[in-house]
Design an enzyme around this catalytic site. Structure first.
Site, PDB file in Angstrom:
ATOM      1  N   HIS A   5       0.459  -1.217   0.005  1.00  0.00           N
ATOM      2  CA  HIS A   5       0.302   0.025  -0.165  1.00  0.00           C
ATOM      3  C   HIS A   5       0.656   1.588  -0.356  1.00  0.00           C
ATOM      4  O   HIS A   5       1.157   1.446   0.713  1.00  0.00           O
ATOM      5  CB  HIS A   5      -0.757  -0.091   1.443  1.00  0.00           C
ATOM      6  CG  HIS A   5      -1.782   0.844   1.169  1.00  0.00           C
ATOM      7  ND1 HIS A   5      -3.084   1.395   0.013  1.00  0.00           N
ATOM      8  CD2 HIS A   5      -1.574   1.932   2.432  1.00  0.00           C
ATOM      9  CE1 HIS A   5      -3.298   2.753   0.732  1.00  0.00           C
ATOM     10  NE2 HIS A   5      -3.111   3.245   1.878  1.00  0.00           N
ATOM     11  N   ASP A  57       0.908   4.891  -0.361  1.00  0.00           N
ATOM     12  CA  ASP A  57      -0.064   6.323  -0.507  1.00  0.00           C
ATOM     13  C   ASP A  57       1.137   7.115  -1.311  1.00  0.00           C
ATOM     14  O   ASP A  57       2.644   7.512  -1.728  1.00  0.00           O
ATOM     15  CB  ASP A  57       0.348   6.649   1.218  1.00  0.00           C
ATOM     16  CG  ASP A  57      -0.249   5.992   2.168  1.00  0.00           C
ATOM     17  OD1 ASP A  57      -1.260   5.772   1.900  1.00  0.00           O
ATOM     18  OD2 ASP A  57       0.352   5.441   3.054  1.00  0.00           O
ATOM     19  N   ASP A  67      -7.773   2.046   2.685  1.00  0.00           N
ATOM     20  CA  ASP A  67      -7.275   2.699   3.614  1.00  0.00           C
ATOM     21  C   ASP A  67      -7.807   3.845   3.507  1.00  0.00           C
ATOM     22  O   ASP A  67      -8.259   4.252   4.718  1.00  0.00           O
ATOM     23  CB  ASP A  67      -5.366   3.127   2.854  1.00  0.00           C
ATOM     24  CG  ASP A  67      -4.927   3.820   4.423  1.00  0.00           C
ATOM     25  OD1 ASP A  67      -5.748   3.385   5.334  1.00  0.00           O
ATOM     26  OD2 ASP A  67      -4.044   4.809   3.830  1.00  0.00           O
ATOM     27  N   HIS A 123      -5.744   9.796  -0.480  1.00  0.00           N
ATOM     28  CA  HIS A 123      -6.095   9.430   0.908  1.00  0.00           C
ATOM     29  C   HIS A 123      -5.401  10.890   2.076  1.00  0.00           C
ATOM     30  O   HIS A 123      -6.155   9.991   3.350  1.00  0.00           O
ATOM     31  CB  HIS A 123      -7.131   8.421   0.999  1.00  0.00           C
ATOM     32  CG  HIS A 123      -5.747   7.435   1.135  1.00  0.00           C
ATOM     33  ND1 HIS A 123      -5.337   7.282   0.138  1.00  0.00           N
ATOM     34  CD2 HIS A 123      -5.103   7.032   2.302  1.00  0.00           C
ATOM     35  CE1 HIS A 123      -4.829   5.990   0.305  1.00  0.00           C
ATOM     36  NE2 HIS A 123      -4.261   6.045   1.542  1.00  0.00           N
TER      37      HIS A 123
END
Lengths: 995, 995
Positions: B62, B64, B186, B436
């Protein structure tokens, strides 16, 4: 390939074959297979540019064989909560990355890990790795099982562990797997004996990272960070000469250039489309560092260690950025920048230094003690974990017994009535224990426990070997009992049996007399020897010291003591029977006797204090004043105006230079019998001692028991015993190096630079591996220790030895635990017991006493027990030698190599000039050595047994003295008569069969 | 391949070619090249075992797109001191590891990173990766530029960023690169509009990780963690139906099974020769977890996400242990254990759920707000970083202008008199800002700065495009000045020039009237329109609020205000000249007026407090009581008996449910002129407001200015404005979802489970993207916002909106910084200004007002300025449309796709039933749309423009209601007349040329 072979009286045709078989096994290439054309080693180095500054980037990982985690936790990457480190992944990753760019290089050091990894690889991966090795892209350096500690290891165990690692590399990779360079980047100070061993192992050079901060400063300005170390006073140069390089940043990369996953330095960001393009900045910073470094080294080559502890787990990070660094820095050459960066290895760097054909400063002392700042002397670890240090030392003795009996007993030793076993587990345990965070005592507690557990497990395996072998040699398959807690008078068999036998195996090549001391509950026993003759023995009450220490692990009330005499490399047997109506045990006297003495020594006591007051050698008729007591230094807690350095596992830093006396007087009791005389002294509930003189012994035994060190006062304590004598030492004293040659030490002095002393105690401490002595023109008092300890001579005539340490603070060198040993048996702190053996001699003959005495402590007899009567056919005595070896010759190694060959090391155990009687050359005939082994053929090897001796060629280096190296002519290499000169060790592979 | 194409009046032969050209560009396969036979997607899934529990292990990372570090720092692995994360290495490593074992699988999500990596790879590496993709071993999921935030993003920007990411995948990898699954593991709560968009983008299913802890508990016991989400009230099922799966452990691996370098779980130690062999233990623990998990899911397939944040940087650690896990667990099958473990992907797992052919619970609301514990409501980030949120929103407006003008101006837009540029930088900056942890405000301060800097840089590029394009469209190459600080009355040109032109570009497809407000230093100006007609204007003194906020960045004393009217998708021009002898500026009155009003609205004030007291719609003749004031909640500092959760960037947790009033009364001044009327209110030095009514405006403007929030009292503050009305709301209020459909909210209530409310304020907050309203049978008060904000209706008749937050504690969700914004301009704390637009309507017609009003705020006119006189030939007005589009139709996207084609999105902007006038189907003729573009051909695409609409097939899922999905018949796909139904967006690729 038959040069250096030894002829023997065999059928003429059989010898070459035998030797070829041996050679093929050593080199790793099966008989008859053509060696491929290889370009490993020096031939695989990248080209350099003669008119530029060449920067050798050496990608490497430093993989501790246990430290914060156990060796297996490190291998698997388990317990990453303690420390992120997983060696399996490092090797996976490095191999992957080496394959991506043939320019890349990597060195690997610790065979303990590499071996674990190798055996889990597929054949195709193994083939891939072989190709990398054959092309010099993956290079082994050092190559022992571990990177041994230099202060607290015994040379015998170091040679063994190096041999094991290098053998694996040799058998797996052949000549391309042979390291050219020794690499001790982390050990905390450097022993001259290690350098001597590395020279004799054939290394062309040696690199390390840590040295005294003052020493480094001077060497930097003098450009003497590369030097020629003459590592022996006895061995003829260049036999023990070792080119030695001091690395620029310890073993770390230069600041700002660490690209491991564990580092935070900025990566090279070379995509101009993204933010923070930094190529120009990186190049600028790198050139500044390289040019600065070049100023403190001698040639136009410099080395940068690009790695650190457990780095390269994700080698891509390193290599991707190093590729870029090389590309972008070298691109500057088009603009006239005279710096050339290349992937390299220590051997490639060494080759360039050698090609420079310069002369190098000569060094003849060692690199102890090590301080990294004014109040940061790494002299605590000389003593840290004294129980582990002793266990390691006795484990070596057990292993040598195991090795010898595995040979002497033949194949049945490995597969006999007591099961299948071999010495390998013990060998690996001992090899791992040599690591510089193992026997050094600088590991975490759980890791120390793991080392001890491995040694215990090794000994379990070896007990099977020993039982099998002794069964074969004695003809009795009676069960053999081992009593490993005799030092605290615990042995269930002797405590309960009314009739049993004691089998004493002597691993030395000469007969020994050894005091046997067994816990018993009877009052009187008969002891008879192998000839059935009754032997003088004595039952004495167990001392209160022992009763306290054994803590419910045994309940014997008495001890049976007698002197056993065992033949060389062999065993003898004593039968012990309880006597119903024998004399009562010796009684103890409450008052201190004026003196105790035997035929050789007389020891007097001060009636007021109960302390020793003098020692007399009755043969030489020399008496010295000798008082001895126990003291403790208050360990610094780090709260101090001068420095915030506390004492810890590594570092010794007393709060004050004056130690606290534990008690000015000792409570005493004594036992005086014809067999032994003891004065038992109590100084405190946690310090006691037995002063002991055995009949026939030339050494006075001081058996100390220290612990649990009280800490309820919140003060860390470092306990010493100090011997104060009338000897006029003039600030000199002497310590051995790794149990071999002795170095002279002088208070507040270093031979190669003007010392600014900032720690008057810690800065005068040195490692004592097996002995220390003080002397003047007429007297020499030698203390032989049973383990490595730290010590010093702070006052003239005085010698102090640190026995035990209990600390409440970590010393901020990474271990992150205070050295505060407790266990389930000792929840309130570890109790440690040990022996010092004192010998008083005239200096010119002192070595004649302390050399054999120390070997007797290092390789002590192994006792086994059988219950009840032995079968009448049992052979009660055996010697593996045709005759005892001459006093100067120590049988260092006798171990099975493969099915039909054994490795033999013979050592001249005296230094040149230290003994009139024993320091001359001595000759041994290999064919006439063994009583039960027929020597069919043999070849001489280098010390580490990974090269034929006559094929060993090393770089020649010229010292600044201008001398030309002597190319020593050895004796006729084909003779079975081999001559040993002082401090020489010769290593042979012998093809043997049992007669 | 011509299905779905639109015919037009071109030569008959040319159409197929044109469409083929388009198709080839979209799919990534050049014309005429045979598509290779591929086994990616569902066909590449590993076989499962029907009679066992199949455990799908999904290796994933994941990544970001900015959070603790900037996107480029994450890409390179820079600033690892902040967080260890380097995406370049992740992709390097994963590809290496996938190649080692064809069974292995990996999914990759964030195209922003993948794109950076891809362009640095060699052609051979690119080919290798293509093969991995074609074999389904590397699978893209989600595939947008980033994983967008769901609470604070506007649908227009989300569609754009998805389109950009998916286009890259399509063009690089063709069909095998098309993600089948949406993956929002997420984001902190889930918007229904996102689900609707994902459905329309053709995803077969959707997985996420975070939902309310009470919701999860209920769904676990009901086995409703997998469901069918009906994501639109307007779109006919299954158009917005999306199968949705809730992942078992967020997106983390099950406890004890994290084998990343960042984890400490024990590796599988399967060498029985080493310590700590643990295979049996690992298998036992794994089976326990799998069987436990199977109990809370519906089928005999379960999924485990094997990865987490920035994991797989050293993928070997994961895969080596996963290989072993699969081997050792599946080995148990021989002993009858019914568990089958396999490498899998979300789509392979989804396929098995689909094959199960079950019915699934239907959900029609959304997943806001998200709480992970009773006092841990993630409702603070709805407002966090209000300035960034506004800057992101206005940047979208700028980007759409840039996109449109790039099309309308033709090639000269990208290479014209003002230089070379395109919209790509701005597109990427906007795409990244949707992440996000970007517009959400949950990143570190330096990362927030980076997002803003990227947007500013994008706008710099776009200004060149806009200038070039306007130059081409107007025929004037006069330099264009941009004044980006008009909101604080700063514009050096208008402040100093005596004659200048204002060019107003309107990106909407219908004409707008827009208040222009320019800082000036003169007292009187003449403003004339494109026809040369004089326009009513007014000079008013700059308010003290503005003077304080602009902080020496400008010194204008007055503002010139007039209403500009701009044509659809076009511009107009106003000339402004200083008048020497004009009237003086309007004067300000110190006292509050009883009322201000224009032809549409009347607003009254309480003379005692200076606050609003009522609002009247003069057309409907409806009046409500309306008071409005400012308050602050005291942010919890975490010291609280109920929970130690502080308010932070993510979490809103007021210390008390009663906010503190800032001032019961406002100091006021007023300006009343025919052009505009303002009441300026001061509540505190850090809170002020202008209540403003423009002539011709149906909305009341509340321009608030808040900050610096004082923190000298050590109290974190969360400032709200609250509107208290006479509307009888019965605990309901309404908020939009990502700027599109509106959802009903009810206090202390969730539609799908019985809520235990534990945070009476934070637990009633919802995201307000573009509007919120309260209503009863007769009145609806709609508030249109200029950015995303959080808000709620705590009391009946009341609506509160959080404007600004300043916090002194981190909320322990990883960002590790208190949300305490300062800058060099605002060292004592950020000042933020914004607008609320209030509209009072009868409920059945309210949408007719707020739909266009909100679009006008989202896509606001772009002003450019030219100094002095324009050349007489300059074209002063232009519209890109033949005519304004019908009120229901919003031109969502017009952007250049490639050299001769453009992407067009048309949207029906009304919900079904919300407007009598506008909620019907509406038809547009694509050929008659543009005034200057000739449409040569076209095809309809899915919403994300990565599939031909008629080739888009999705899994059908059956809801538990038992209904059969309607297979909707579209109109004749070959007609240029396209019909839009409520809330429908249709996407077209048009081949165009400038007329």
């Amino acid at each position: 390939m038959t040069r250096g072979s030894l002829s023997c009286n065999m059928a003429a045709g059989s010898l070459p074959v035998a030797l070829l078989v041996l050679l093929s096994r050593v080199s790793g290439f099966p008989l008859g297979q053509e060696e491929p054309k290889l370009t490993c080693g020096y031939e695989s180095c990248h080209a350099t540019k003669p008119n530029m500054l060449n920067v050798h980037l050496v990608p490497h990982t430093h993989d501790d064989v246990g430290w914060l985690k156990t060796v297996d936790q490190y291998y698997y990457g388990d317990r990453n909560d303690i420390q992120h480190a997983g060696v399996q992944y490092i090797l996976d990753s490095v191999v992957d990355q080496l394959l991506k760019n043939p320019d890349r290089r990597f060195i690997y050091v610790e065979t303990a890990f590499f071996y674990r990894w190798w055996k889990q690889q597929s054949p195709s991966m193994q083939q891939t790795v072989k190709e990398l090795v054959n092309e010099g892209r993956l290079e082994f350096v050092n190559g022992g099982w571990c990177m041994s500690d230099e202060a607290t290891t015994h040379y015998s165990a170091v040679i063994d562990q190096m041999t094991m690692g290098l053998r694996f590399l040799n058998e797996t990779f052949g000549p391309c797997g042979r390291p050219r360079v020794a690499w001790h980047i982390d050990p905390f100070g450097h022993a001259r004996e290690h350098a001597s061993m590395f020279a004799q192992m054939g290394y062309d050079g040696f690199f390390f990272g840590r040295l005294d901060y003052q020493d480094r400063t001077r060497r930097q300005s003098a450009r003497e960070q590369e030097l020629l170390w003459r590592a022996s006073d006895s061995l003829e140069p260049p036999m023990a000469d070792l080119f030695t390089g001091i690395l620029p940043n310890g073993y770390n990369p230069p600041e700002g250039f660490c690209w491991d996953q564990s580092c935070d330095d900025p990566p090279i960001r070379d995509d101009p489309d993204l933010e923070d393009y930094n190529v120009d900045d990186v190049v600028r910073r790198f050139l500044a560092i390289a040019n600065h470094q070049a100023k403190v080294y001698k040639t136009n080559h410099i080395i940068m260690t690009m790695g650190s502890d457990f780095q390269y787990e994700n080698a891509n990070l390193w290599y991707k950025n190093l590729d870029k660094l090389i590309r972008y820095v070298n691109a500057q050459q088009a603009d006239g920048v005279g710096v050339n960066v290349l992937y390299s290895t220590p051997s490639c760097y060494l080759q360039e230094l050698h090609r420079a054909n310069l002369t190098w400063a000569l060094k003849t002392d060692d690199f102890f003690p090590y301080a990294d700042a004014a109040h940061d002397y790494w002299t605590g670890y000389f003593t840290s974990r004294p129980a582990l240090k002793r266990y390691e030392r006795i484990s070596n003795s057990n292993l040598q017994t195991c090795n010898q009996l595995e040979v002497l007993g033949g194949p049945v030793s490995r597969n006999g009535p007591f099961g299948k076993a071999d010495s390998q587990t013990m060998k690996e345990a001992m090899a791992v224990a040599q690591h510089h965070d193992a026997v050094s005592g600088t590991e975490k507690q759980h890791v120390a426990n793991d080392y001890a557990r491995r040694l215990a497990s090794g000994w379990q395996h070896c007990q099977v070997v020993v039982s099998n072998s002794l069964s074969a040699l004695s003809g009795s398959s009676a069960e053999r009992i081992y009593c490993d807690r005799l030092n605290i008078s615990v042995c269930p068999l002797t405590e309960s049996s009314e009739k049993f036998s004691v089998h004493v195996y002597n691993p030395l090549a000469r007969p020994v007399t050894w005091p046997v001391r067994l816990p018993v509950n009877g009052s009187s026993y008969d002891v008879s020897d192998a000839e059935g003759r009754s032997v003088d023995c004595q039952v004495v009450p167990v001392s209160a010291q022992t009763a306290a220490v054994r803590r419910s692990r045994g309940f014997a009330v008495n001890e049976l003591v007698f002197q056993a005499q065992a033949p060389p490399l062999g065993f003898t047997t004593y039968s012990v029977s309880l006597l119903r109506d024998g004399p009562p045990p010796a009684s103890t006297q409450r008052r201190v006797p004026a003196a105790i003495q035997n035929q050789f020594l007389r020891v007097t006591f001060d009636p007021d204090t109960g302390l020793l007051s003098s020692l007399t050698n009755l043969e030489t008729k020399r008496t010295i004043k000798l008082t001895q007591n126990f003291y403790w230094y208050n360990a610094s807690d780090g709260h101090n105006s001068e420095s915030d350095q506390p004492s810890g596992a590594y570092i010794f830093r007393p709060n004050s230079s004056t130690p606290f006396i534990i008690s000015k007087t000792a409570k005493t009791e004594s036992v005086q019998t014809p067999v032994l005389q003891e004065v038992r002294q109590w100084f405190a509930p946690w310090v006691s001692q037995v002063v002991r003189l055995h009949r026939d012994s030339r050494a006075l035994e001081l058996e100390w028991t220290v612990g649990p060190l009280p800490i309820s006062d919140d003060l860390g304590k470092e306990v010493i015993t100090r011997l104060d004598t009338s000897i006029k030492t003039s600030e000199y004293f002497y310590t051995d190096s790794n149990g071999r040659e002795v170095l002279q030490r002088k208070k507040d002095f270093r031979p190669t630079w003007k010392l600014r002393q900032s720690e008057p105690i810690a800065g005068n401490y040195y490692p004592i591996n097996s002995r220390a002595f003080i002397k003047d023109d007429v007297d020499q008092l030698t203390v032989v220790t049973d383990r490595s300890q730290g010590g010093g001579s702070i006052q003239n005539g005085s010698l102090e030895i640190m026995l035990h340490r209990r600390l409440l603070h970590d010393d901020v060198r990474g271990v992150a635990e205070p050295l505060n040993e407790t266990s389930s048996v000792f929840p309130d702190g570890l109790v440690v017991r040990g022996r010092l053996l004192l010998s008083l001699d005239r200096p010119p003959s002192a070595a004649d006493a302390h050399r054999p005495l120390a070997q007797q402590v290092v390789l002590q007899p192994t006792l086994t027990f059988t219950d009840g009567d032995l079968h009448p056919d049992t052979r009660l005595e055996f010697s593996g030698l045709q005759a005892a070896l001459p006093p100067a010759v120590h049988l260092l190694t006798l171990t099975q190599w493969d099915e039909d060959s054994v490795l033999l090391r013979l050592e001249h155990q005296f230094q040149s000039g230290e003994s009139k009687r024993n320091s001359g050359p001595v000759t041994v005939n290999l064919q006439k050595l063994f009583s039960t082994l027929e020597v069919l053929g043999g070849s001489e090897l280098n010390l580490s047994a990974n090269q034929w001796k006559d094929e060993m060629t090393r770089f020649h280096w010229t010292p600044q003295t201008g001398e030309e190296p002597l190319l020593k002519t050895l004796g006729d290499p084909s003779a079975w008569e081999v001559t040993l000169r002082p401090m020489e060790i010769r290593t042979f592979l012998l093809r043997v069969r049992l007669r």
